[in-house]
Design a protein around this motif. Structure first.
Motif, PDB file in Angstrom:
ATOM      1  N   ASP A 406      32.773 -11.101  40.599  1.00 30.80           N
ATOM      2  CA  ASP A 406      33.716 -10.126  41.121  1.00 30.80           C
ATOM      3  C   ASP A 406      32.917  -9.003  41.788  1.00 30.80           C
ATOM      4  O   ASP A 406      32.021  -8.421  41.154  1.00 30.80           O
ATOM      5  CB  ASP A 406      34.563  -9.549  39.977  1.00 30.80           C
ATOM      6  CG  ASP A 406      35.659  -8.626  40.475  1.00 30.80           C
ATOM      7  OD1 ASP A 406      35.314  -7.564  41.035  1.00 30.80           O
ATOM      8  OD2 ASP A 406      36.834  -8.956  40.302  1.00 30.80           O
ATOM      9  N   PRO A 407      33.185  -8.715  43.070  1.00 31.12           N
ATOM     10  CA  PRO A 407      32.365  -7.732  43.783  1.00 31.12           C
ATOM     11  C   PRO A 407      32.463  -6.312  43.215  1.00 31.12           C
ATOM     12  O   PRO A 407      31.602  -5.482  43.490  1.00 31.12           O
ATOM     13  CB  PRO A 407      32.911  -7.780  45.208  1.00 31.12           C
ATOM     14  CG  PRO A 407      34.304  -8.305  45.074  1.00 31.12           C
ATOM     15  CD  PRO A 407      34.258  -9.254  43.922  1.00 31.12           C
ATOM     16  N   VAL A 408      33.478  -6.019  42.427  1.00 30.87           N
ATOM     17  CA  VAL A 408      33.654  -4.676  41.860  1.00 30.87           C
ATOM     18  C   VAL A 408      33.033  -4.586  40.467  1.00 30.87           C
ATOM     19  O   VAL A 408      32.226  -3.697  40.172  1.00 30.87           O
ATOM     20  CB  VAL A 408      35.144  -4.289  41.810  1.00 30.87           C
ATOM     21  CG1 VAL A 408      35.312  -2.932  41.132  1.00 30.87           C
ATOM     22  CG2 VAL A 408      35.734  -4.271  43.211  1.00 30.87           C
ATOM     23  N   THR A 409      33.398  -5.534  39.612  1.00 34.79           N
ATOM     24  CA  THR A 409      32.940  -5.471  38.216  1.00 34.79           C
ATOM     25  C   THR A 409      31.629  -6.207  37.981  1.00 34.79           C
ATOM     26  O   THR A 409      30.969  -5.986  36.967  1.00 34.79           O
ATOM     27  CB  THR A 409      33.994  -6.081  37.286  1.00 34.79           C
ATOM     28  OG1 THR A 409      34.123  -7.495  37.575  1.00 34.79           O
ATOM     29  CG2 THR A 409      35.341  -5.414  37.480  1.00 34.79           C
ATOM     30  N   LEU A 410      31.253  -7.098  38.929  1.00 30.51           N
ATOM     31  CA  LEU A 410      30.064  -7.953  38.827  1.00 30.51           C
ATOM     32  C   LEU A 410      30.145  -8.927  37.639  1.00 30.51           C
ATOM     33  O   LEU A 410      29.143  -9.508  37.228  1.00 30.51           O
ATOM     34  CB  LEU A 410      28.791  -7.103  38.720  1.00 30.51           C
ATOM     35  CG  LEU A 410      28.487  -6.215  39.940  1.00 30.51           C
ATOM     36  CD1 LEU A 410      27.173  -5.482  39.730  1.00 30.51           C
ATOM     37  CD2 LEU A 410      28.438  -7.048  41.208  1.00 30.51           C
ATOM     38  N   LYS A 411      31.358  -9.109  37.143  1.00 31.63           N
ATOM     39  CA  LYS A 411      31.582 -10.110  36.109  1.00 31.63           C
ATOM     40  C   LYS A 411      31.927 -11.440  36.778  1.00 31.63           C
ATOM     41  O   LYS A 411      32.323 -11.476  37.947  1.00 31.63           O
ATOM     42  CB  LYS A 411      32.722  -9.677  35.182  1.00 31.63           C
ATOM     43  CG  LYS A 411      32.401  -8.438  34.356  1.00 31.63           C
ATOM     44  CD  LYS A 411      33.579  -8.071  33.463  1.00 31.63           C
ATOM     45  CE  LYS A 411      33.242  -6.855  32.607  1.00 31.63           C
ATOM     46  NZ  LYS A 411      34.390  -6.471  31.729  1.00 31.63           N
TER      47      LYS A 411
END
Length: 442
Positions: A406-411
């Protein structure tokens, strides 16, 4: 003693023998006209009717009123492996049609000088009948439709069209004017065409008939065909959406769709479709398809042709894609429309994905008069469709591989979110006619 109908038929035959239509050069190819190939591809209406994708190889297609065979050529190009049968009452047109298909290398085609009323003589049952720019010339729409229906396979489809009496009102006025002057008593020749030009040029520019129908394109040699097909067209008649549905009902045929259905969208006529006046907001969702088309025709009569697909009254019972359940989506098979599988489409798609830029899919198939672009991260889902249809699950996995985080959470990318992103893309593209979705599970 000949009947008025027989006399009119003979006038029409003479007109097309003297001026075969359309006057398209023999060597002109429709290969680059993707939009035209799209509507002449049996895959398109078959999917709209059945939500299934069909192979065109081995199908038998009739071009009823084939003229000089340019539409027959489009049908051959759009439906690989299909047999093309063309009929027309004009012997000169049939000769040109045979030459055209032979010139372009199609040997699985045959042409006959034959009126529609005698289709049974061919001893064929057709998968698809293309009756373009012809139905409005018949004295009885129902009889013509029933004749075609009689040689149509149970799951076959008819494409036909009618001249709009509303959109072409001024041309019908012109035809009455020139009929009163005697210019259509016999088969119009160069003399009658020249008289039309002289009369229209003599009128003041602000005279309604001239202002609404005439332009300089009618002058000169290239304009003669347009004069014949508009001002001096033997047997030309106009109809409405209501007339179309009445004729289909009388012929026991089911309406499938308008051919250019995206251009008949009633909601597109409003500035803000999501914020309609209260009365319309309540009433419009409840009206029938026929009523919606009637309203469009009355409010915005811009279409010269009332162009439609129809078939036997055995419409498939399927759930629209917009109403699919999670189970339907999980088992879906995704097809790219075959007319998009071109070298240029593939090259630009690859470049868009590689360069991380919007993919302009509407550049390759203009079904609506607006720009349609796809984000490069989602456009990559179309790449495997160039080779073969894909399960929905495979496209979701491909998108997850491209964006594992996920580009926001990096999860790690959430499975549900990935599915939603691909689903929304396909919903949009299916609604616009670019992809086709088959439901593989209940």
């Amino acid at each position: 003693m000949t009947s008025p109908a027989s006399e009119l038929l003979e006038k029409i035959r003479q007109q097309f023998d003297a001026s075969p239509y359309p006057r398209v050069p023999l060597d002109k190819s429709p290969k680059d006209n993707i939009s035209s190939l799209y509507i002449h591809n049996l895959v398109t209406p078959y999917y709209l009717k059945n939500q299934k994708v069909i192979e065109t190889k081995g199908k038998i297609i009739l071009d009823a009123g084939c003229g000089t065979g340019y539409k027959s050529l489009i049908l051959a190009e759009a439906n690989p492996g299909a047999k093309i049968v063309g009929v027309d009452i004009s012997e000169q047109s049939i000769k040109l049609a045979r030459n055209r298909l032979e010139h372009h290398g199609f040997d699985n085609a045959e042409f006959h000088v034959l009126p529609i009323e005698e289709l049974a003589k061919l001893d064929y049952q057709f998968d698809y009948i293309n009756c373009d720019e012809l139905l409005y010339l018949f004295p009885d729409l129902t009889v013509a439709l029933q004749t075609m229906k009689s040689v149509l396979k149970p799951d076959g489809i008819i494409r036909s069209n009618l001249h709009s009496s509303i959109q072409r009102f001024n041309y019908f006025c012109a035809q009455k004017v020139f009929t009163m002057m005697g210019l259509m008593d016999e088969n119009p020749t160069e003399l009658e065409m020249d008289i039309v030009i002289e009369i229209m040029k003599a009128l003041k520019d602000n005279v309604n008939l001239k202002a609404r129908t005439w332009n300089s394109g009618y002058e000169g040699e290239d304009g003669k065909e347009r004069i014949l097909m508009n001002y001096l067209f033997q047997g030309d008649k106009g109809y409405t959406i209501s007339d179309m549905f009445t004729a289909l009902k009388a012929a026991d045929l089911d309406f499938i769709s308008m051919v250019n259905w995206r251009q008949w969208d009633l909601m597109k006529l409003f500035k803000d479709p999501d914020n309609l006046p209260a009365f319309l907001g309540v009433s419009l969702p409840e009206i029938s398809i026929e009523q919606k088309l009637q309203l469009f025709e009355l409010i915005h009569p811009v279409h010269r042709l009332i162009d439609f697909w129809c078939g036997h009254p055995n419409q498939a019972n399927f759930v629209p894609v917009s109403e699919w359940t999670d189970s339907n989506w999980q088992g879906a098979k995704v097809h790219l429309h075959p007319q998009l599988k071109t070298h240029n489409f593939q090259e630009d798609l690859l470049a868009s994905v590689t360069e991380c830029r919007i993919f302009p899919i509407s550049n390759y198939l203009s079904l609506v008069e607006e720009f349609i672009g796809i984000d490069s991260s989602l456009a990559l889902c179309l790449l495997p469709l160039l080779e073969q249809p894909q399960p929905m699950k495979s496209l979701v996995e491909r998108w997850k591989q491209f964006r594992p985080l996920d580009p926001v959470t990096l999860k790690p990318t959430d499975e549900e979110q990935a599915f939603y992103m691909v689903q929304q893309l396909l919903l949009r593209l299916e609604n616009l006619g670019y992809v086709m979705l088959e439901c593989q599970s209940g």
